[in-house]
Design an enzyme around this catalytic site. Structure first.
Site, PDB file in Angstrom:
ATOM      1  N   THR A 112       0.661  -1.221   0.001  1.00 48.57           N
ATOM      2  CA  THR A 112      -0.122  -0.088   0.144  1.00 48.57           C
ATOM      3  C   THR A 112       0.840   1.380   0.014  1.00 48.57           C
ATOM      4  O   THR A 112       2.050   1.398   0.500  1.00 48.57           O
ATOM      5  CB  THR A 112      -1.094  -0.009   1.200  1.00 48.57           C
ATOM      6  OG1 THR A 112      -1.409   1.196   1.539  1.00 48.57           O
ATOM      7  CG2 THR A 112      -0.258  -0.384   2.363  1.00 48.57           C
ATOM      8  N   GLU A 123       0.223   3.778   1.720  1.00 51.50           N
ATOM      9  CA  GLU A 123       0.273   4.061   3.117  1.00 51.50           C
ATOM     10  C   GLU A 123       1.787   3.980   3.657  1.00 51.50           C
ATOM     11  O   GLU A 123       2.104   4.504   4.732  1.00 51.50           O
ATOM     12  CB  GLU A 123      -0.545   3.364   4.199  1.00 51.50           C
ATOM     13  CG  GLU A 123      -2.117   4.062   3.930  1.00 51.50           C
ATOM     14  CD  GLU A 123      -2.234   5.368   4.494  1.00 51.50           C
ATOM     15  OE1 GLU A 123      -1.886   5.565   5.729  1.00 51.50           O
ATOM     16  OE2 GLU A 123      -2.509   6.051   3.866  1.00 51.50           O
ATOM     17  N   TYR A 166      -1.713   0.202  10.873  1.00 48.28           N
ATOM     18  CA  TYR A 166      -1.847  -0.447   9.597  1.00 48.28           C
ATOM     19  C   TYR A 166      -0.850  -0.911   8.796  1.00 48.28           C
ATOM     20  O   TYR A 166      -0.438  -1.548   8.413  1.00 48.28           O
ATOM     21  CB  TYR A 166      -3.117   0.337   9.201  1.00 48.28           C
ATOM     22  CG  TYR A 166      -3.210  -0.381   7.527  1.00 48.28           C
ATOM     23  CD1 TYR A 166      -3.921  -1.390   7.256  1.00 48.28           C
ATOM     24  CD2 TYR A 166      -2.956   0.480   6.450  1.00 48.28           C
ATOM     25  CE1 TYR A 166      -4.093  -1.442   5.718  1.00 48.28           C
ATOM     26  CE2 TYR A 166      -3.093   0.436   5.190  1.00 48.28           C
ATOM     27  CZ  TYR A 166      -3.518  -1.141   4.760  1.00 48.28           C
ATOM     28  OH  TYR A 166      -3.877  -1.180   3.588  1.00 48.28           O
ATOM     29  N   LYS A 182       1.887  -3.711   7.344  1.00 48.51           N
ATOM     30  CA  LYS A 182       1.850  -3.774   6.005  1.00 48.51           C
ATOM     31  C   LYS A 182       3.250  -3.643   5.570  1.00 48.51           C
ATOM     32  O   LYS A 182       3.727  -4.298   4.720  1.00 48.51           O
ATOM     33  CB  LYS A 182       1.089  -2.740   5.296  1.00 48.51           C
ATOM     34  CG  LYS A 182      -0.412  -3.088   5.249  1.00 48.51           C
ATOM     35  CD  LYS A 182      -0.544  -4.403   4.313  1.00 48.51           C
ATOM     36  CE  LYS A 182      -2.176  -4.538   4.111  1.00 48.51           C
ATOM     37  NZ  LYS A 182      -2.528  -5.410   2.852  1.00 48.51           N
TER      38      LYS A 182
HETATM   39  P1  NAP Z   1     -11.350  -4.665   2.057  1.00 47.46           P
HETATM   40  O1  NAP Z   1     -12.816  -4.388   1.444  1.00 47.46           O
HETATM   41  O2  NAP Z   1     -11.434  -4.008   3.499  1.00 47.46           O
HETATM   42  O3  NAP Z   1     -11.300  -6.325   2.217  1.00 47.46           O
HETATM   43  C1  NAP Z   1     -10.585  -6.901   2.876  1.00 47.46           C
HETATM   44  C2  NAP Z   1     -10.929  -8.392   3.080  1.00 47.46           C
HETATM   45  O4  NAP Z   1      -9.952  -9.064   3.995  1.00 47.46           O
HETATM   46  C3  NAP Z   1     -12.296  -8.783   3.287  1.00 47.46           C
HETATM   47  O5  NAP Z   1     -12.565  -9.770   2.584  1.00 47.46           O
HETATM   48  C4  NAP Z   1     -12.266  -9.425   4.528  1.00 47.46           C
HETATM   49  O6  NAP Z   1     -13.249 -10.227   4.966  1.00 47.46           O
HETATM   50  C5  NAP Z   1     -10.794  -9.948   4.478  1.00 47.46           C
HETATM   51  N1  NAP Z   1     -10.454 -10.177   5.999  1.00 47.46           N
HETATM   52  C6  NAP Z   1      -9.993  -9.527   6.849  1.00 47.46           C
HETATM   53  N2  NAP Z   1      -9.552 -10.050   8.237  1.00 47.46           N
HETATM   54  C7  NAP Z   1      -9.351 -11.216   7.610  1.00 47.46           C
HETATM   55  C8  NAP Z   1      -8.917 -12.557   8.414  1.00 47.46           C
HETATM   56  N3  NAP Z   1      -8.424 -12.360   9.582  1.00 47.46           N
HETATM   57  N4  NAP Z   1      -8.603 -13.514   7.782  1.00 47.46           N
HETATM   58  C9  NAP Z   1      -9.423 -13.535   6.487  1.00 47.46           C
HETATM   59  N5  NAP Z   1      -9.756 -12.697   5.673  1.00 47.46           N
HETATM   60  C10 NAP Z   1      -9.811 -11.534   6.265  1.00 47.46           C
HETATM   61  O7  NAP Z   1     -10.089  -4.101   1.463  1.00 47.46           O
HETATM   62  P2  NAP Z   1     -10.016  -3.889  -0.148  1.00 47.46           P
HETATM   63  O8  NAP Z   1     -10.097  -2.418  -0.080  1.00 47.46           O
HETATM   64  O9  NAP Z   1     -10.392  -4.622  -1.039  1.00 47.46           O
HETATM   65  O10 NAP Z   1      -8.290  -3.631   0.032  1.00 47.46           O
HETATM   66  C11 NAP Z   1      -7.769  -5.424  -0.591  1.00 47.46           C
HETATM   67  C12 NAP Z   1      -6.276  -5.153   0.076  1.00 47.46           C
HETATM   68  O11 NAP Z   1      -5.342  -4.386  -0.315  1.00 47.46           O
HETATM   69  C13 NAP Z   1      -6.443  -5.041   1.443  1.00 47.46           C
HETATM   70  O12 NAP Z   1      -5.199  -5.907   1.944  1.00 47.46           O
HETATM   71  C14 NAP Z   1      -5.866  -3.708   1.666  1.00 47.46           C
HETATM   72  O13 NAP Z   1      -5.163  -3.235   3.110  1.00 47.46           O
HETATM   73  C15 NAP Z   1      -4.953  -3.278   0.601  1.00 47.46           C
HETATM   74  N6  NAP Z   1      -4.819  -2.110  -0.127  1.00 47.46           N
HETATM   75  C16 NAP Z   1      -6.081  -1.545  -0.402  1.00 47.46           C
HETATM   76  C17 NAP Z   1      -5.959  -0.375  -1.070  1.00 47.46           C
HETATM   77  C18 NAP Z   1      -7.386   0.250  -1.321  1.00 47.46           C
HETATM   78  O14 NAP Z   1      -7.268   1.654  -1.631  1.00 47.46           O
HETATM   79  N7  NAP Z   1      -8.407  -0.253  -1.333  1.00 47.46           N
HETATM   80  C19 NAP Z   1      -4.674   0.162  -1.497  1.00 47.46           C
HETATM   81  C20 NAP Z   1      -3.792  -0.386  -1.126  1.00 47.46           C
HETATM   82  C21 NAP Z   1      -3.886  -1.827  -0.368  1.00 47.46           C
HETATM   83  P3  NAP Z   1     -14.722  -9.740   5.556  1.00 47.46           P
HETATM   84  O15 NAP Z   1     -15.450  -9.497   4.242  1.00 47.46           O
HETATM   85  O16 NAP Z   1     -15.256 -10.868   6.112  1.00 47.46           O
HETATM   86  O17 NAP Z   1     -14.335  -8.335   6.499  1.00 47.46           O
HETATM   87  O1  F7E Z   2      -9.135   8.040   4.039  1.00 47.94           O
HETATM   88  C1  F7E Z   2      -9.312  11.414   5.218  1.00 47.94           C
HETATM   89  C2  F7E Z   2      -8.565  10.495   6.151  1.00 47.94           C
HETATM   90  O2  F7E Z   2     -10.051   6.148   5.030  1.00 47.94           O
HETATM   91  C3  F7E Z   2      -8.651   8.960   3.124  1.00 47.94           C
HETATM   92  C4  F7E Z   2      -7.411   1.964   2.835  1.00 47.94           C
HETATM   93  O3  F7E Z   2      -7.841   1.541   1.537  1.00 47.94           O
HETATM   94  O4  F7E Z   2      -6.011   3.638   1.285  1.00 47.94           O
HETATM   95  C5  F7E Z   2      -7.114   3.606   2.262  1.00 47.94           C
HETATM   96  O5  F7E Z   2      -6.589   4.250   3.273  1.00 47.94           O
HETATM   97  C6  F7E Z   2      -8.125  10.327   3.678  1.00 47.94           C
HETATM   98  C7  F7E Z   2      -7.480  10.116   4.788  1.00 47.94           C
HETATM   99  O6  F7E Z   2      -8.392   5.863   3.096  1.00 47.94           O
HETATM  100  C8  F7E Z   2     -12.741  11.313   6.653  1.00 47.94           C
HETATM  101  O7  F7E Z   2      -8.019  11.388   7.251  1.00 47.94           O
HETATM  102  C9  F7E Z   2     -11.446  12.914   6.120  1.00 47.94           C
HETATM  103  O8  F7E Z   2      -6.484  11.419   4.903  1.00 47.94           O
HETATM  104  O9  F7E Z   2     -10.483   6.800   2.502  1.00 47.94           O
HETATM  105  P1  F7E Z   2      -9.630   6.716   3.561  1.00 47.94           P
HETATM  106  P2  F7E Z   2      -6.980   5.842   3.599  1.00 47.94           P
HETATM  107  O10 F7E Z   2      -6.836   6.215   4.912  1.00 47.94           O
HETATM  108  O11 F7E Z   2      -6.247   6.688   2.587  1.00 47.94           O
HETATM  109  C10 F7E Z   2      -4.749   3.117   1.324  1.00 47.94           C
HETATM  110  C11 F7E Z   2      -3.934   3.131   0.266  1.00 47.94           C
HETATM  111  C12 F7E Z   2      -4.975   1.658   2.200  1.00 47.94           C
HETATM  112  O12 F7E Z   2      -4.067   0.865   2.012  1.00 47.94           O
HETATM  113  C13 F7E Z   2      -5.809   1.409   3.004  1.00 47.94           C
HETATM  114  O13 F7E Z   2      -6.233   0.229   3.189  1.00 47.94           O
HETATM  115  O14 F7E Z   2      -9.695  11.073   3.941  1.00 47.94           O
HETATM  116  N1  F7E Z   2     -10.726  11.678   5.917  1.00 47.94           N
HETATM  117  N2  F7E Z   2     -12.740  12.597   6.629  1.00 47.94           N
HETATM  118  C14 F7E Z   2     -11.590  10.828   6.259  1.00 47.94           C
HETATM  119  N3  F7E Z   2     -11.473   9.359   6.075  1.00 47.94           N
HETATM  120  C15 F7E Z   2     -12.499   8.493   6.704  1.00 47.94           C
HETATM  121  N4  F7E Z   2     -12.234   7.464   6.303  1.00 47.94           N
HETATM  122  N5  F7E Z   2     -13.381   9.201   6.833  1.00 47.94           N
HETATM  123  C16 F7E Z   2     -13.574  10.308   7.241  1.00 47.94           C
HETATM  124  O15 F7E Z   2     -14.837  10.738   7.677  1.00 47.94           O
END
Ligand code: NAP
Ligand code: F7E
Length: 354
Positions: free
Chosen positions: A134, A136, A158, A162
């Site tokens: 990520t 992050e 987090y 990671k």
């Molecule tokens: P998400 O919607 O939160 O999905 C996470 C998945 O992990 C869900 O299927 C969840 O199951 C499963 N999970 C959580 N804890 C588990 C456990 N203990 N054992 C088995 N499965 C478990 O995340 P996403 O947005 O699709 O992201 C996918 C991956 O990419 C994650 O690893 C995230 O950290 C990473 N990532 C995301 C982003 C982004 O912007 N979306 C960017 C960079 C990296 P449940 O449905 O049961 O909760």
């Molecule tokens: O926040 C700000 C918050 O929670 C984005 C995950 O998929 O991407 C995700 O992490 C920004 C942050 O995503 C609210 O402070 C303001 O600056 O949508 P977010 P994230 O933290 O960037 C990375 C790449 C991952 O890997 C993670 O798994 O928005 N923000 N107001 C808020 N964020 C939330 N959630 N809620 C608010 O009300």
């Protein structure tokens, strides 16, 4: 013969898009879901299971949990997959400050459990491994834009979990010669995004305001900037990363940056709400053309440490993988707004995989 893929985190946003993409490429797909109290925990997969002509015959769900090493090992040994995607995680940055040890159990040690399962079942030379790393990791950024060579500076439980997973994946590649890679993905969104991530919170919240179900949407730091792409494009990059000759880590991003404020304004305009801002910090409010306060700021949505700005440099992915982000920011916001309005009005969103 058909390739076999095993997806951890198949019930999440990316898991659903990836399962759909691999089934369309004629893979046999195995997904791992954890036991939940509600049977509807796999609703993101409904469009796949409900599609009459679909590839559902090639799609199997198994119970498993990343914190249970033997459950993982037994799945890996039974399925003997060609490709393993680790998308499972406690993925919410703000929540990781509340449950840091659990986040490490899943996001850090969970990844180690999969890598060990591959090795101990003698699949080092067969199963390719993708780790969901990520942006992050860059945290409080040390370079702009961020590329594969930018040093990490994580700012949350987090991202620290990671970081362990990132280096374990790299280690298994270097120590055991495994095809183990990290995709360093910047934020990516879609109609299937979890409802407490900021983009989806905005499109759902504004839709509720538009339909009169709610009066206000409360947010945290709206000046944070992110590089936002579409999950559909990003799961394609995951697959491409596993199709190369040499395993290595890739940044996946759009190369463009917007603030949370930009996202709010753009989404609001699509439903004819024109927002202007008044006040500062936690006293700032967003007011529409009729003088209604529809956005306010709450301390509780700020994080103990904030990542203010992320901007990716996807040029290596373009060069090696011929991958680039296809969806513009405008069309991402639009698709999410249309989907959430439909969801609230009709009780169902348009099929996100069409
Ligand atoms: P998400 O919607 O939160 O999905 C996470 C998945 O992990 C869900 O299927 C969840 O199951 C499963 N999970 C959580 N804890 C588990 C456990 N203990 N054992 C088995 N499965 C478990 O995340 P996403 O947005 O699709 O992201 C996918 C991956 O990419 C994650 O690893 C995230 O950290 C990473 N990532 C995301 C982003 C982004 O912007 N979306 C960017 C960079 C990296 P449940 O449905 O049961 O909760
Ligand atoms: O926040 C700000 C918050 O929670 C984005 C995950 O998929 O991407 C995700 O992490 C920004 C942050 O995503 C609210 O402070 C303001 O600056 O949508 P977010 P994230 O933290 O960037 C990375 C790449 C991952 O890997 C993670 O798994 O928005 N923000 N107001 C808020 N964020 C939330 N959630 N809620 C608010 O009300």
């Amino acid at each position: 013969i058909m390739k076999k893929a095993l997806i951890f985190g198949v019930t999440g946003q990316d898991g659903a898009y990836l399962a759909d993409a691999l089934l369309k490429k004629d893979y046999v797909v195995h997904g791992v879901k954890r036991r939940q109290s509600s049977l509807s925990s796999a609703t993101r997969l409904d469009p796949i299971f409900k599609d009459p002509i679909q590839r559902k015959t090639n799609f199997t769900l198994h119970y498993g949990d990343l914190t249970d090493a033997l459950s993982i090992s037994s799945l890996v040994s039974k399925i003997k997959p060609d490709e393993i995607y680790n998308l499972a995680a406690q993925s919410h940055v703000a929540v990781s400050f509340v449950i840091p040890a659990y986040t490490a159990q899943v996001d850090a040690l969970g990844t180690s459990n999969i890598l060990e399962a591959i090795r101990m079942n003698g699949l080092e030379n067969k199963a390719k491994f993708y780790q969901a790393s990520t942006s992050e990791l860059y945290g409080k950024v040390l370079e702009v834009p961020q590329s594969e060579t930018t040093p990490f500076n994580p700012q949350s439980p987090y991202s620290i979990a990671k970081m362990y997973a990132f280096y374990m994946t790299k280690l298994y590649r270097e120590a055991y010669g495994m095809f183990a890679t990290n995709g360093i993905l910047f934020n990516h969104e879609s109609p299937l995004r979890g409802e407490n991530f900021v983009t989806r919170k905005i499109t759902l919240g504004l839709s509720k305001i538009k339909l009169g179900h709610e009066k206000k949407l409360s947010l945290g730091n709206i000046d944070a900037k992110r590089d936002w792409g579409h999950a559909k494009d990003y799961v394609n990059a995951m697959w491409k990363i596993l199709q190369t000759d040499e395993p290595r880590d890739y940044v996946i991003a759009t190369g463009e940056q917007y603030s949370v404020r930009d996202f709010v304004e753009k989404a609001a305009l699509l439903i004819d709400l024109k927002i202007h801002w008044e006040g500062e910090g936690i006293n700032e409010v967003g007011i529409d053309q009729d003088g209604r306060t529809i956005i306010d700021i709450r301390e509780e949505y700020y994080r103990p440490a904030e990542v203010e700005t992320l901007l990716g440099d996807p040029s290596l992915a373009k060069k090696d993988l011929n991958w680039q982000s296809e969806t513009t920011f405008d069309s991402l916001v639009e698709e999410m707004m249309i989907s959430d309005l439909a969801l609230l009005k009709e009780g169902q969103m348009p099929n996100p995989f069409k």
